[in-house]
Design an enzyme around this catalytic site. Sequence first.
Site, PDB file in Angstrom:
ATOM      1  N   ASP A  40      -6.103   4.820  -9.370  1.00  0.00           N
ATOM      2  CA  ASP A  40      -6.839   4.583 -10.438  1.00  0.00           C
ATOM      3  C   ASP A  40      -8.600   4.698 -10.011  1.00  0.00           C
ATOM      4  O   ASP A  40      -8.964   4.828  -9.099  1.00  0.00           O
ATOM      5  CB  ASP A  40      -6.831   3.143 -10.965  1.00  0.00           C
ATOM      6  CG  ASP A  40      -5.631   2.771 -11.635  1.00  0.00           C
ATOM      7  OD1 ASP A  40      -4.662   3.797 -11.691  1.00  0.00           O
ATOM      8  OD2 ASP A  40      -5.313   1.495 -12.212  1.00  0.00           O
ATOM      9  N   HIS A 186      -6.457   2.437  -5.579  1.00  0.00           N
ATOM     10  CA  HIS A 186      -7.640   3.056  -6.185  1.00  0.00           C
ATOM     11  C   HIS A 186      -8.211   4.141  -5.123  1.00  0.00           C
ATOM     12  O   HIS A 186      -8.524   3.789  -4.175  1.00  0.00           O
ATOM     13  CB  HIS A 186      -8.708   2.175  -6.528  1.00  0.00           C
ATOM     14  CG  HIS A 186      -8.205   0.886  -7.663  1.00  0.00           C
ATOM     15  ND1 HIS A 186      -7.501  -0.133  -7.089  1.00  0.00           N
ATOM     16  CD2 HIS A 186      -8.574   0.908  -8.696  1.00  0.00           C
ATOM     17  CE1 HIS A 186      -7.081  -0.947  -8.067  1.00  0.00           C
ATOM     18  NE2 HIS A 186      -7.679  -0.302  -9.298  1.00  0.00           N
TER      19      HIS A 186
END
Length: 268
Positions: A40, A186
């Site tokens: 992400d 991430h």
Amino acid sequence: MRRLPCVLAMLLPLFVTSAHAGRSEQAHLASQACVALTFDDGPETTLTPRLLDILAGEHVHATFFVVGKRLTYSPGLVRRAFQGEHEIGNHTFDHRALTSLTDDEIVAEIELTDEAVMTETGQRPDVIRPPWGLVDARVERVLRRAGLWRRQAFWNFDSFDWLDDERYITSLIVSGAPPGAVILMHDIHASTVAAIPTIIRTLKLRGFRFATLANLSSCTHGLPTDLASQTGSSRSFGASDPSVPFDILHPLGSIHQLEFYLTHHFGS
């Protein structure tokens, strides 16, 4: 071994039954040991290219949930990921909680990111991952009315990589990720990118295969992951059905990892 904090001890029983049911279903679906690596908040100008190099070297495909505004100062990275057969998902334009926005702002967050991704890839993302997994009936209603609603892709295994602890991230994932896991990470953290080679190689040694979120169902059923579009099965474990605005798996799936984290930091 030190005991977990009292608050966690009180909360865990509330989730045991549902979490156990979710893991049982997951175990049933996962006839093959497959996981989906999802990243992400990118792309990030330095770290995302490095991550793409690692994934290419390991012949692993992942899913990237991109923030639309980041594409403006990271040109070409989403195109490169797409051309490398990675899946691209919509993670909103400004990474704001959709549930806190006005109707027009909700539409703009999704629409602007769709447009940015389409400029790079020629295709609209098939899935949305709302920031922090926050979505409700109003958000669904607004997006349906605008023709923007689609699968909401959550996760069932949180890496806690925002802690920036490479050893912890690696230990948590390689020792705890079950077959069928949709792993949340991430690509804006250097420690995450640094941990990826060991994570991939160790999971491979344990017999795991890797798939994008769209192809995870095909992978777990022993099919080549490039046949997902031919099988008609693009719904992956951890991604909600379009008709259901909530997915209980993503908060429940973090309980085990939270316990692991607290044990790791408080000692044994």
